[in-house]
Design an enzyme around this catalytic site. Structure first.
Site, short mmCIF file in Angstrom:
data_model
loop_
_atom_site.label_atom_id
_atom_site.label_comp_id
_atom_site.label_asym_id
_atom_site.label_seq_id
_atom_site.Cartn_x
_atom_site.Cartn_y
_atom_site.Cartn_z
N SER A 1 0.85 -1.20 0.00
CA SER A 1 0.00 0.00 0.00
C SER A 1 0.88 1.24 0.00
O SER A 1 1.99 1.22 0.56
CB SER A 1 -0.87 0.01 1.27
OG SER A 1 -1.50 1.26 1.42
N TYR B 1 -0.99 -0.60 10.57
CA TYR B 1 -1.22 -1.05 9.20
C TYR B 1 -0.02 -0.68 8.31
O TYR B 1 0.49 -1.50 7.54
CB TYR B 1 -2.50 -0.39 8.68
CG TYR B 1 -2.85 -0.65 7.24
CD1 TYR B 1 -3.46 -1.85 6.85
CD2 TYR B 1 -2.60 0.31 6.25
CE1 TYR B 1 -3.81 -2.07 5.51
CE2 TYR B 1 -2.95 0.09 4.92
CZ TYR B 1 -3.55 -1.10 4.56
OH TYR B 1 -3.89 -1.32 3.25
P1 NAP Z 1 -11.56 -5.65 1.48
O1 NAP Z 1 -12.59 -5.27 0.50
O2 NAP Z 1 -11.78 -5.40 2.93
O3 NAP Z 1 -11.18 -7.22 1.25
C1 NAP Z 1 -10.25 -7.85 2.08
C2 NAP Z 1 -10.19 -9.33 1.71
O4 NAP Z 1 -9.29 -9.98 2.63
C3 NAP Z 1 -11.54 -10.03 1.85
O5 NAP Z 1 -11.65 -11.04 0.87
C4 NAP Z 1 -11.47 -10.64 3.23
O6 NAP Z 1 -12.35 -11.76 3.32
C5 NAP Z 1 -9.99 -11.05 3.28
N1 NAP Z 1 -9.53 -11.20 4.65
C6 NAP Z 1 -9.56 -10.30 5.66
N2 NAP Z 1 -9.09 -10.84 6.79
C7 NAP Z 1 -8.75 -12.13 6.49
C8 NAP Z 1 -8.23 -13.21 7.24
N3 NAP Z 1 -7.97 -13.10 8.55
N4 NAP Z 1 -8.01 -14.38 6.62
C9 NAP Z 1 -8.29 -14.53 5.28
N5 NAP Z 1 -8.79 -13.54 4.53
C10 NAP Z 1 -9.04 -12.36 5.13
O7 NAP Z 1 -10.18 -4.92 1.14
P2 NAP Z 1 -9.50 -4.52 -0.25
O8 NAP Z 1 -9.57 -3.06 -0.36
O9 NAP Z 1 -9.97 -5.37 -1.35
O10 NAP Z 1 -7.99 -4.86 0.13
C11 NAP Z 1 -7.25 -5.90 -0.49
C12 NAP Z 1 -5.78 -5.64 -0.23
O11 NAP Z 1 -5.41 -4.40 -0.82
C13 NAP Z 1 -5.43 -5.54 1.26
O12 NAP Z 1 -4.20 -6.15 1.52
C14 NAP Z 1 -5.32 -4.04 1.47
O13 NAP Z 1 -4.48 -3.72 2.56
C15 NAP Z 1 -4.75 -3.61 0.15
N6 NAP Z 1 -4.98 -2.19 -0.17
C16 NAP Z 1 -6.24 -1.67 -0.18
C17 NAP Z 1 -6.40 -0.33 -0.45
C18 NAP Z 1 -7.76 0.32 -0.47
O14 NAP Z 1 -7.82 1.56 -0.51
N7 NAP Z 1 -8.84 -0.40 -0.45
C19 NAP Z 1 -5.29 0.47 -0.72
C20 NAP Z 1 -4.03 -0.11 -0.71
C21 NAP Z 1 -3.88 -1.44 -0.43
P3 NAP Z 1 -13.09 -12.26 4.68
O15 NAP Z 1 -13.58 -11.07 5.40
O16 NAP Z 1 -14.16 -13.19 4.18
O17 NAP Z 1 -12.04 -13.03 5.45
#
Ligand code: NAP
Length: 243
Positions: A138, A151
């Site tokens: 990120s 984070y």
């Molecule tokens: P999201 O919509 O909250 O999705 C997160 C995913 O991770 C879900 O499939 C969730 O499924 C899974 N997850 C969470 N805790 C888990 C656990 N303990 N074990 C297994 N799976 C787990 O978030 P997103 O925005 O798509 O983020 C995806 C990645 O991109 C993350 O690493 C995040 O840090 C990174 N990112 C996001 C952003 C942003 O602005 N959104 C920016 C930079 C980086 P369950 O809840 O079913 O477990």
């Protein structure tokens, strides 16, 4: 890496993970993903791609279960060619008032779980001398954000892992890179207040938050032969907010 290989994506039930699952399926990969709960989108994909898609229930913070999970994926899908470490949580809070268990949880899911999962998956990659790993870090790990220190530490840690593993595994023909997205429209950012959101948009040269689809093209690039000499790098996809 050509389509048709086996890809394991952590956290594919929604958001960026789900977008990458769909896109790799479109490209012909055999895709496995896991998260704590499947959700409707996963059920639809299971019907549509019954031969090439597998979902497993799994929790990144349950260290003891990861070995069994990887064995199940390898047995059902075959040896893993591509690992995308995407699962993550963002625990919001000023560090001084965060509870120790909140800090431990974000490290357990984002960093320790990712290291342990990768440790298990690379064993077969090393034996086969092939593989590509992408860590979803990120811009918060590169630049920081008030209220996200824990984070941020985990995401900076992932980029460190990318560089270390790239050196360790390069001689085995395994490439390791990070993608560092900026703010994306997913559940993770739903909690942003209106002020935070408009400030982000104002500071972003391209004038908007990103979407998961803004990221998937770079995933394909990093997995493709065109990126065959790229390893240990961090590709930032953020509409220019960090430039
Ligand atoms: P999201 O919509 O909250 O999705 C997160 C995913 O991770 C879900 O499939 C969730 O499924 C899974 N997850 C969470 N805790 C888990 C656990 N303990 N074990 C297994 N799976 C787990 O978030 P997103 O925005 O798509 O983020 C995806 C990645 O991109 C993350 O690493 C995040 O840090 C990174 N990112 C996001 C952003 C942003 O602005 N959104 C920016 C930079 C980086 P369950 O809840 O079913 O477990």
């Amino acid at each position: 890496m050509k389509g048709g290989g086996v890809a394991l994506i952590s956290g594919g039930s929604r958001g960026l993970g789900l977008a990458m699952v769909k896109s790799l399926l479109d490209q012909g990969y055999r895709v496995a993903t896991f998260s704590r709960r499947p959700g409707e989108a996963i059920e639809r994909l299971k019907e549509k791609y019954s031969e090439r898609f597998s979902f497993f229930e799994g929790d990144m913070s349950d260290q003891a279960s990861l070995g069994l999970l990887v064995k199940r994926v390898e047995k059902e899908c075959g040896p893993i060619d591509v690992l995308i470490n995407n699962a993550g949580i963002a625990t919001d809070g000023v560090l001084a008032t965060m509870q120790p268990d909140q800090i431990e949880q974000v490290i357990a899911v984002n960093l320790t779980g990712t290291l342990l999962l990768t440790r298990l998956v690379v064993r077969q990659m090393v034996v086969r001398s092939r593989g590509s790993i992408i860590n979803i870090s990120s811009i918060i790990g590169l630049r920081g954000y008030a209220g996200l220190a824990a984070y941020s530490a985990t995401k900076a840690g992932l980029d460190g892992m990318t560089r270390g593993l790239a050196r360790e595994l390069g001689p085995r023909n395994i490439r390791v890179n990070s993608i560092a997205p900026g703010y994306l429209e997913t559940e993770m950012t739903h909690g942003l207040g209106e002020n935070q959101r408009s400030q982000i948009v104002r500071r972003t040269p391209l004038g908007r938050l990103g979407t998961p689809d803004d990221v998937v093209g770079s995933v394909h690039f990093l997995l493709s032969p065109a990126a065959g000499f790229i390893t240990g790098q961090i590709l930032t996809i953020d509409g220019g907010i960090t430039c």
